[in-house]
Design a protein around this motif. Sequence first.
Motif, mmCIF file in Angstrom:
data_model
loop_
_atom_site.group_PDB
_atom_site.id
_atom_site.type_symbol
_atom_site.label_atom_id
_atom_site.label_comp_id
_atom_site.label_asym_id
_atom_site.label_seq_id
_atom_site.Cartn_x
_atom_site.Cartn_y
_atom_site.Cartn_z
ATOM 1 N N ARG A 239 -12.709 27.248 13.611
ATOM 2 C CA ARG A 239 -13.878 26.371 13.474
ATOM 3 C C ARG A 239 -14.873 26.653 14.591
ATOM 4 O O ARG A 239 -16.086 26.676 14.368
ATOM 5 C CB ARG A 239 -13.461 24.904 13.503
ATOM 6 C CG ARG A 239 -12.743 24.435 12.243
ATOM 7 C CD ARG A 239 -12.814 22.913 12.109
ATOM 8 N NE ARG A 239 -14.169 22.500 11.817
ATOM 9 C CZ ARG A 239 -14.848 21.588 12.501
ATOM 10 N NH1 ARG A 239 -14.303 21.004 13.556
ATOM 11 N NH2 ARG A 239 -16.076 21.267 12.156
ATOM 12 N N ALA A 240 -14.369 26.859 15.801
ATOM 13 C CA ALA A 240 -15.258 27.135 16.924
ATOM 14 C C ALA A 240 -15.996 28.457 16.751
ATOM 15 O O ALA A 240 -17.088 28.639 17.301
ATOM 16 C CB ALA A 240 -14.457 27.148 18.227
ATOM 17 N N ARG A 241 -15.427 29.365 15.943
ATOM 18 C CA ARG A 241 -16.045 30.683 15.749
ATOM 19 C C ARG A 241 -17.019 30.712 14.575
ATOM 20 O O ARG A 241 -17.626 31.751 14.323
ATOM 21 C CB ARG A 241 -14.959 31.748 15.541
ATOM 22 C CG ARG A 241 -14.105 31.978 16.761
ATOM 23 C CD ARG A 241 -13.046 33.039 16.538
ATOM 24 N NE ARG A 241 -13.599 34.384 16.428
ATOM 25 C CZ ARG A 241 -12.886 35.503 16.564
ATOM 26 N NH1 ARG A 241 -11.587 35.419 16.828
ATOM 27 N NH2 ARG A 241 -13.455 36.675 16.437
ATOM 28 N N GLY A 242 -17.141 29.601 13.827
ATOM 29 C CA GLY A 242 -18.168 29.615 12.786
ATOM 30 C C GLY A 242 -17.802 29.022 11.450
ATOM 31 O O GLY A 242 -18.612 29.083 10.515
ATOM 32 N N ALA A 243 -16.603 28.434 11.312
ATOM 33 C CA ALA A 243 -16.207 27.832 10.040
ATOM 34 C C ALA A 243 -16.388 26.319 10.106
ATOM 35 O O ALA A 243 -15.882 25.670 11.021
ATOM 36 C CB ALA A 243 -14.750 28.163 9.722
ATOM 37 N N GLY A 244 -17.092 25.759 9.134
ATOM 38 C CA GLY A 244 -17.245 24.314 9.090
ATOM 39 C C GLY A 244 -15.932 23.616 8.826
ATOM 40 O O GLY A 244 -15.639 22.563 9.400
ATOM 41 N N ALA A 245 -15.121 24.189 7.946
ATOM 42 C CA ALA A 245 -13.793 23.658 7.632
ATOM 43 C C ALA A 245 -12.864 24.831 7.379
ATOM 44 O O ALA A 245 -13.299 25.900 6.929
ATOM 45 C CB ALA A 245 -13.836 22.741 6.415
ATOM 46 N N VAL A 246 -11.572 24.637 7.668
ATOM 47 C CA VAL A 246 -10.573 25.698 7.504
ATOM 48 C C VAL A 246 -9.409 25.153 6.684
ATOM 49 O O VAL A 246 -8.908 24.055 6.969
ATOM 50 C CB VAL A 246 -10.056 26.210 8.863
ATOM 51 C CG1 VAL A 246 -9.038 27.325 8.659
ATOM 52 C CG2 VAL A 246 -11.213 26.697 9.732
ATOM 53 N N VAL A 247 -9.000 25.913 5.674
ATOM 54 C CA VAL A 247 -7.828 25.596 4.873
ATOM 55 C C VAL A 247 -6.826 26.724 5.068
ATOM 56 O O VAL A 247 -7.154 27.892 4.846
ATOM 57 C CB VAL A 247 -8.177 25.459 3.379
ATOM 58 C CG1 VAL A 247 -6.917 25.195 2.549
ATOM 59 C CG2 VAL A 247 -9.198 24.349 3.159
#
Length: 335
Positions: A206-214
Amino acid sequence: MSDVTIFAPSPALTVTIEDHEAGPDIHVHAGGQGVWQARMMRRLGASVTLCCVLTGEIGRVVRDLLENEGFTVAAVERSGRGASYVHDRRGGERLPVAETAGDAIGRHELDELYGIALREGLDSGLVSLSGPDGDGTLPADTYRRLAADLREGGARVVVDLSGERLLAALEGGVDVLKVSDEELRDDELLDGDEPEAVLEAMARLRARGAGAVVVTRASEPLLLLDAEGAVEISPPRLEAADTRGAGDSLTAGLCAGLALGESLRDAVTLGAAAGALNVTRHGLGTGETGTIERLREAVRARTLSRGDGAATPHLSPGDLAALASDTNPTERDDR
């Protein structure tokens, strides 16, 4: 205008030989990650445009197969060798007979494909970026540029990628990243099997650019991390006939839910049900809609931590301990 645009740079022609009492039963379909996703999305009620390069005689056959399934095909056509495979499954397991990733996409063809994907993606407003089978089919940086440009134009971007393509897309910025824990370990983005280690890796993504992670974890519950916090999602466990394509069905269900107006936390339960059903079937990206909806009723979501509503949510030692054990979890049905 379709509900979802799928960037599927190099769809494949798939030939599978099955056993039949009267002799070999030969199945011919269009395939590849983006096609499998599209097939499930359409079953769940979302219309789909596939943006791709179609190569040679294989490409002409693939176009006909895709259009006959009801997809809109926005393609660059060229000569050469298209992606394809022949698998023999008469013994119960997939035995590759012949496989090819096809020819790499040239610069001029890539420019044309990029423009098509940008146009269609901005029209639909929701884009799934899928990968080709071959590592050398197109530059990984294409995913960075395309993710950034689509989001700049107001489209939401979902990616189901790994390796250099995953890292490139993250640099461009994505709304939802779906990945498996095995892929994260292969890419040295995850060290360890413990649930808390997975959540920590998700926070870094998330810190690298993903709004949400699954993150899917084979037979274990999948995890979702967004600005609201962490959720553990448990689909029903069904007997597996073929586990290939389960992750693509999950991504497809998630996208279909988003396209139909659901929140991400609701949409991921649809994806979990679609992935659960897909493992019971030999066809990839397939499953009856009514059965998926019934299975969705059995999906359970459990809140593990609360976020701050802003950037990467803070995961306290207590949050991580709650994930590692079943002691005093905060129960919630996120459907």
